[in-house]
Design an enzyme around this catalytic site. Sequence first.
Site, short mmCIF file in Angstrom:
data_model
loop_
_atom_site.label_atom_id
_atom_site.label_comp_id
_atom_site.label_asym_id
_atom_site.label_seq_id
_atom_site.Cartn_x
_atom_site.Cartn_y
_atom_site.Cartn_z
N HIS A 33 0.83 -1.21 0.00
CA HIS A 33 0.00 0.00 0.00
C HIS A 33 0.86 1.27 0.00
O HIS A 33 0.43 2.32 0.48
CB HIS A 33 -0.95 0.03 1.20
CG HIS A 33 -1.82 -1.18 1.33
ND1 HIS A 33 -3.04 -1.28 0.72
CD2 HIS A 33 -1.62 -2.36 1.98
CE1 HIS A 33 -3.58 -2.46 0.98
NE2 HIS A 33 -2.73 -3.14 1.74
N SER A 47 15.68 19.22 -18.23
CA SER A 47 14.60 20.15 -18.57
C SER A 47 15.13 21.26 -19.47
O SER A 47 16.30 21.62 -19.41
CB SER A 47 14.03 20.75 -17.28
OG SER A 47 13.24 21.88 -17.55
#
Length: 505
Positions: free
Chosen positions: A162, A284
């Site tokens: 989880h 980037s």
Amino acid sequence: MSSKSDVFLEEARLGPRSSILIECEEMPNLPRLIRRFKEYVLTDIAHAVMLTETGIISPQRGATLLSGLILMWESEGRGFPYLPNVGSFLVQTEHFLGEHIDKDIAGRLQTGRSRNDQSAEAERLYLRDLLLDVMKHLILLQEATLSQATSHADSLMPGYTHLQHAQPTTFGHHLMRYAAAFDRDLDRLAGAFTHVNLGSLGGVAMAGTSWPIDRIRTAELLGHDGLAINSSDAGGFARDYVEGTVAALSILMANMGRLAKDLYVWSSWEFGYVQVADELAGTSSIMPQKKNPHSLERIKALSGQANGWLATVLGTQNSVFSTDLDLTFADDALSGMGDATIQSLRLASTSIETIEINAHRMADSAGAYWSTTSHLADELVRRYDLSFRSAHHIIGRFVRDSIAAGKTPADVDADDLLQAGQEMAGITLDMSTLELRDALDAHAFLYSRASIGSVNPSETKAHAESLRESLEKHRDSCEGAKIKVDNSLTDLLHCARSIAANNRS
């Protein structure tokens, strides 16, 4: 003699074709034919050899026919004059042969067969090569995975369920999850290969033929392991071998995608467990500090698209009637599926081989948030003869109270556990602070595991060794299949050239 040279396949029966049909059906099919040029020509050569050997066509005609087909083969498709108004390889070939050898002899290539079994055969050859290529690259990925898993069998890290800390594990044990899946992928691909590598030639349209063809011979010439016996099945109407191949590819892509997603998340600054090599990353256009894990992102994206592959093929083949050929009329999806699988395998292999592991960051995180408390519960069961459920309640309260008090597993003491035992079970737990902290130690947790396949480093290494043995069997099988195919095709071309050279009059 053949019919008028300016009449294409449909014109004698239907007249000139609509430009709309040509633009919307025939021309979109040309890329598929271009991708399968080799497979179609091999299919034609095998059929022509068989026609000549059985005497269905004369030695002289067979020699002339094969000389034209060998010319096609040796061109490797370079400069092949594809007719934009015809999306059928049969007609493309007959036109080429008519221009280079003889129109009458070109028209005899279709004796004893149909486009149905011709196209099904070419598709089987294409998928066979694809499966061999996929298995070759998956073997390389499995080698890299097993190598890293062995090297990091004791590299402590948190295990997650989880997306929450669950129990300590190792990076090697986590990788072995995927090594086990990749081993099953190799089994699935080998199974798909078995169903694909059957001869379709001789099924003809769907009912067989009155010509005394030799189906076993064409299957042998093309390196098949047997026949698709039923003539309708062979003719291309039962395409479950395509679905089986796509299913195997889709599951493989899902397994690679899950691994890529794990590594992708762990490469973030918040985790900092792994980094892809610089040459597999991008940056980037505006943020110069960025190192984006492009190799993992490409695998993730392709695996997402692969979720729809099987549904696409199943949906296309869920036709009005079982003898429809919707997969033939649809766009070529299979080539893209194969390309994406090979690309993902290459990226995954290189990413795993070169991945950088921050072992200290992993280890520091492993025991930081109560991931060893299941072991502490087991210790209570052993020492105090409690049921596991009672021990579970005690430790649950112990963890809750410790978090509320701002404590971590490294600084709890015996009084914290004593209080939880009295509150939840009315029992005095006389474990010392040193014993308590030892029971919560993440590294000790690894070596406390005694079950087969556990996170104990010895179990990880044993599992890796067993999968290496399995990998060698897969490698031997794959290489053996490739050698058989290559030898058969070499013999086919030698036979074709001999007929062309010896019988030409």
